[in-house]
Design a protein around this motif. Structure first.
Motif, PDB file in Angstrom:
ATOM      1  N   ARG A  49       0.804  -1.233   0.000  1.00 58.72           N
ATOM      2  CA  ARG A  49       0.000   0.000   0.000  1.00 58.72           C
ATOM      3  C   ARG A  49       0.830   1.273   0.000  1.00 58.72           C
ATOM      4  NH1 ARG A  49      -2.708   0.055   5.122  1.00 58.72           N
ATOM      5  NH2 ARG A  49      -1.457  -1.722   5.756  1.00 58.72           N
ATOM      6  N   ARG A  50       2.020   1.229   0.544  1.00 63.73           N
ATOM      7  CA  ARG A  50       2.778   2.472   0.728  1.00 63.73           C
ATOM      8  C   ARG A  50       3.690   2.778  -0.460  1.00 63.73           C
ATOM      9  NH1 ARG A  50       1.078   0.917   5.525  1.00 63.73           N
ATOM     10  NH2 ARG A  50       0.736   2.471   7.155  1.00 63.73           N
ATOM     11  N   LYS A  52       4.686   5.198  -3.741  1.00 69.47           N
ATOM     12  CA  LYS A  52       4.829   6.645  -3.816  1.00 69.47           C
ATOM     13  C   LYS A  52       4.571   7.140  -5.237  1.00 69.47           C
ATOM     14  CE  LYS A  52       8.152   6.521  -0.006  1.00 69.47           C
ATOM     15  NZ  LYS A  52       7.292   7.179   0.980  1.00 69.47           N
ATOM     16  N   GLN A 100      -7.164   8.450  -4.623  1.00 70.55           N
ATOM     17  CA  GLN A 100      -6.105   8.901  -3.717  1.00 70.55           C
ATOM     18  C   GLN A 100      -6.092  10.422  -3.583  1.00 70.55           C
ATOM     19  OE1 GLN A 100      -2.628   6.551  -4.503  1.00 70.55           O
ATOM     20  NE2 GLN A 100      -1.820   6.811  -2.439  1.00 70.55           N
ATOM     21  N   ASN A 104      -3.287   8.478   2.021  1.00 69.86           N
ATOM     22  CA  ASN A 104      -3.175   7.164   2.655  1.00 69.86           C
ATOM     23  C   ASN A 104      -4.361   6.260   2.309  1.00 69.86           C
ATOM     24  OD1 ASN A 104      -5.096   8.558   4.108  1.00 69.86           O
ATOM     25  ND2 ASN A 104      -4.256   8.074   6.127  1.00 69.86           N
ATOM     26  N   PRO A 106      -4.928   4.151  -0.838  1.00 70.43           N
ATOM     27  CA  PRO A 106      -4.366   3.781  -2.146  1.00 70.43           C
ATOM     28  C   PRO A 106      -4.974   2.558  -2.824  1.00 70.43           C
ATOM     29  CG  PRO A 106      -3.023   2.832  -0.426  1.00 70.43           C
ATOM     30  CD  PRO A 106      -4.205   3.491   0.261  1.00 70.43           C
ATOM     31  N   ALA A 150       0.442  11.078  -0.618  1.00 64.21           N
ATOM     32  CA  ALA A 150       0.808   9.687  -0.876  1.00 64.21           C
ATOM     33  C   ALA A 150       2.259   9.419  -0.509  1.00 64.21           C
ATOM     34  CB  ALA A 150       0.560   9.351  -2.345  1.00 64.21           C
ATOM     35  N   TYR A 153       2.290   9.070   3.113  1.00 65.75           N
ATOM     36  CA  TYR A 153       1.175   8.228   3.531  1.00 65.75           C
ATOM     37  C   TYR A 153       0.337   8.911   4.618  1.00 65.75           C
ATOM     38  CZ  TYR A 153      -1.306   3.784   3.605  1.00 65.75           C
ATOM     39  OH  TYR A 153      -2.261   2.809   3.465  1.00 65.75           O
ATOM     40  N   THR A 154      -0.177  10.075   4.248  1.00 59.52           N
ATOM     41  CA  THR A 154      -1.040  10.806   5.161  1.00 59.52           C
ATOM     42  C   THR A 154      -2.272  11.275   4.409  1.00 59.52           C
ATOM     43  OG1 THR A 154      -1.084  12.538   6.859  1.00 59.52           O
ATOM     44  CG2 THR A 154      -0.050  13.099   4.754  1.00 59.52           C
ATOM     45  N   THR A 357       3.410   4.913  10.126  1.00 60.27           N
ATOM     46  CA  THR A 357       4.139   4.797   8.869  1.00 60.27           C
ATOM     47  C   THR A 357       5.620   5.076   9.063  1.00 60.27           C
ATOM     48  OG1 THR A 357       2.211   5.362   7.527  1.00 60.27           O
ATOM     49  CG2 THR A 357       4.368   5.773   6.549  1.00 60.27           C
ATOM     50  N   ARG A 360       8.255   3.185   3.570  1.00 60.80           N
ATOM     51  CA  ARG A 360       7.435   2.243   2.820  1.00 60.80           C
ATOM     52  C   ARG A 360       6.897   1.109   3.681  1.00 60.80           C
ATOM     53  NH1 ARG A 360       7.921   2.671  -2.795  1.00 60.80           N
ATOM     54  NH2 ARG A 360       9.417   4.244  -3.475  1.00 60.80           N
ATOM     55  N   TYR A 362       5.492  -0.015   7.957  1.00 65.11           N
ATOM     56  CA  TYR A 362       4.809   0.524   9.130  1.00 65.11           C
ATOM     57  C   TYR A 362       5.028  -0.414  10.312  1.00 65.11           C
ATOM     58  CZ  TYR A 362       1.062  -2.952   8.452  1.00 65.11           C
ATOM     59  OH  TYR A 362       0.363  -4.123   8.319  1.00 65.11           O
TER      60      TYR A 362
END
Length: 492
Positions: A49-50, A52, A100, A104, A106, A150, A153-154, A357, A360, A362
């Motif tokens: 998910r993370r 960019k 998106q 966060n 995605p 993105a 991730y916020t 986070t 990439r 968490y």
């Protein structure tokens, strides 16, 4: 390329549609073929998910000049990252899909990458889909509206503004780009693609809402006109498909009118808009199964729009869908015995694990979310702790040189001895670990009681001996030799 055949089956019924004199279209989605298409065209470079902006941009730019998509840079974000739109098809029915706008959220972005791959496919038995989409619709995709959010991730953009609360004021550069795109295209249909937290449940059940749907209101009275009614019909078609994958795992999102929200405004601008919110599904922390569901329902919705078969659905069926409840936690412990302040009593505990986070990846920080009578609260994991008592843990008295000196089996033995935390002299460069222990360097943790907001690190004991451990919100059965997989802990 895998070969499979998709039958685009449309039946023109001779009966009049609700007395209007128009022919009624009957269409049954071939979900098996759509599922195979996902597996064949899944974008393999995106698996977490993370991701960019730098991961998505090459997947967009490689399509420039290839003759399938028209790629346009709509503008740039606050931090000067390009925001792109991809157009497919030349048909009269215009559809806009944006994803998106919250950095966060995605899941749908991943699915759009898969759909792009599919639309570029050929000679696989599914060209009938591509042909009907290309000739009957013009599809406008904005796959990452908030690249700044993105990248860290916020939710919000670099101005710290929620883009989905900026449709009215138009103060954000990204929000203005979306508004301008809508004014330029004037879409007939819109898809507002989001993620929601995993703690929504279908009312009266422990089932997480895997996907929530909404035809947003266009006024405070939540009236239903043709524009909103068409969005409701599309939501019905989506729900029918999803029930085959996640039975009783779909609900409606809150439909309170928001004059600041883009979905509500698109609806009022004459665009039949559907909100798709990707929620939770057991055993799918990276939302790869939910990504597949997004691919299937979004692609099928585009087919239904192209051929007009969405009209076959009844608005009344939309109204029967329940609204999401918010009664779900990661872990619920019931009937826990507590001895405190000369009192003995029993309580239920709900515990949530919150993602923190780290680029990439968490890690988890957990806390006790509620204490007391929690009969109406459900857990992804639950334990009836009748006969067990809350027990605070101890810190192991020795100091280890590094985390590598502790094996998972040794960690489990420490837990059985009542030790929940260990100290290490040296902190690794990568502080993430999967040991079932609280690992710290200098700041010694303080064990707390079963209190609201307290750290979820304790034992459940029987006859004074630890039987279960709760470490960072994870429930660990001490009768086993190995800890559960997938722990996302951190060296403090």
């Amino acid at each position: 390329m895998k070969q499979f055949v998709y039958f685009l089956t449309i039946i023109l019924a001779s009966t009049a549609c609700q007395g209007s004199g128009q022919s009624r279209i009957t269409y049954v989605p071939d979900t098996a073929a759509l599922s195979k298409a996902f597996e064949a065209y899944r974008e393999t470079t995106i698996v977490h998910r993370r991701f960019k902006h730098a991961d998505i941009e090459p997947l967009i730019l490689k399509r420039e000049g290839a003759g399938v998509f028209e790629v346009t840079q709509l503008g740039i974000s606050v931090l000067k990252k390009p925001i792109y739109q991809l157009k497919y098809g030349v048909g009269a029915k215009k559809v806009m899909l944006w994803s998106q706008m919250h950095g966060n959220e995605p899941t749908a972005t991943m699915a759009l990458m898969d759909i792009f791959n599919f639309l570029e496919g050929r000679d696989d038995g599914m060209d009938s889909i591509r042909n009907v989409l290309k000739t009957q619709t013009s599809l406008y995709f904005i796959p990452m509206l908030n690249p700044d959010g993105a990248d860290v991730y916020t939710r919000r953009n670099a101005m710290d503004i929620d883009l989905n609360r900026d449709a009215r004021a138009g103060e954000t550069v990204e929000g203005r780009l979306l508004t301008q795109a809508a004014k330029t295209v004037q879409p007939d249909f819109g898809f507002n693609l989001h993620d929601m937290n995993i703690y929504y449940n279908v009312p009266g059940t422990s089932n997480p809402v895997t996907i929530a749907l909404l035809a947003p209101a266009y006024n405070e009275k939540r009236d239903i006109n043709e524009v909103r009614g068409n969005a409701m019909k599309i939501a019905v078609s989506i729900n029918r498909i999803l029930q085959g994958y996640v039975p009783n795992g779909v609900a409606k999102y809150d439909d309170t009118y928001s004059p600041r929200g883009f979905g509500d405004n698109f609806q009022s601008w004459g665009t039949s808009t559907v909100l798709i919110e990707s929620g939770g599904y057991r055993g799918d922390p990276e939302k790869q199964f939910i990504r597949k569901l997004n691919f299937i329902v979004i692609l099928n919705s585009l087919i239904e729009i192209a051929q007009g078969s969405y009209r076959q659905y009844d608005i009344a069926e939309y109204e029967t869908m329940p609204f999401s409840a918010s009664q779900l936690s990661d872990l619920v412990l019931r009937h826990v015995g507590v001895a405190r302040d000369s009192m003995n009593y029993k309580i239920d505990l709900s515990i949530n694990r919150y993602e923190q986070t780290d680029d990439r990846d968490y890690y988890i920080r957990s806390s006790i979310a509620d204490v007391g009578d929690l009969q109406e609260i459900y857990g992804y994991d639950e334990l009836d702790a009748e006969g067990y008592h809350f027990m605070q843990g101890e810190v192991y008295p020795g100091i280890f040189d590094g985390i590598g000196e502790i094996s998972p089996e040794q960690a489990m033995e420490f837990l059985r001895q009542g030790y929940y935390a260990v100290q290490v002299a040296n902190v690794p460069e990568n502080r993430h670990h999967q040991l079932p222990l609280v690992v710290f360097n200098q700041r010694k943790p303080i064990a707390t009681g079963p209190v609201l907001g307290g750290a979820a690190n304790f034992f459940l004991a029987r006859d004074g001996r630890p039987t279960y451990a709760v470490i960072n919100g994870y429930l660990i059965d001490l009768s086993t030799d190995k800890p559960p997989e997938g722990l996302k802990n951190y060296v403090w």
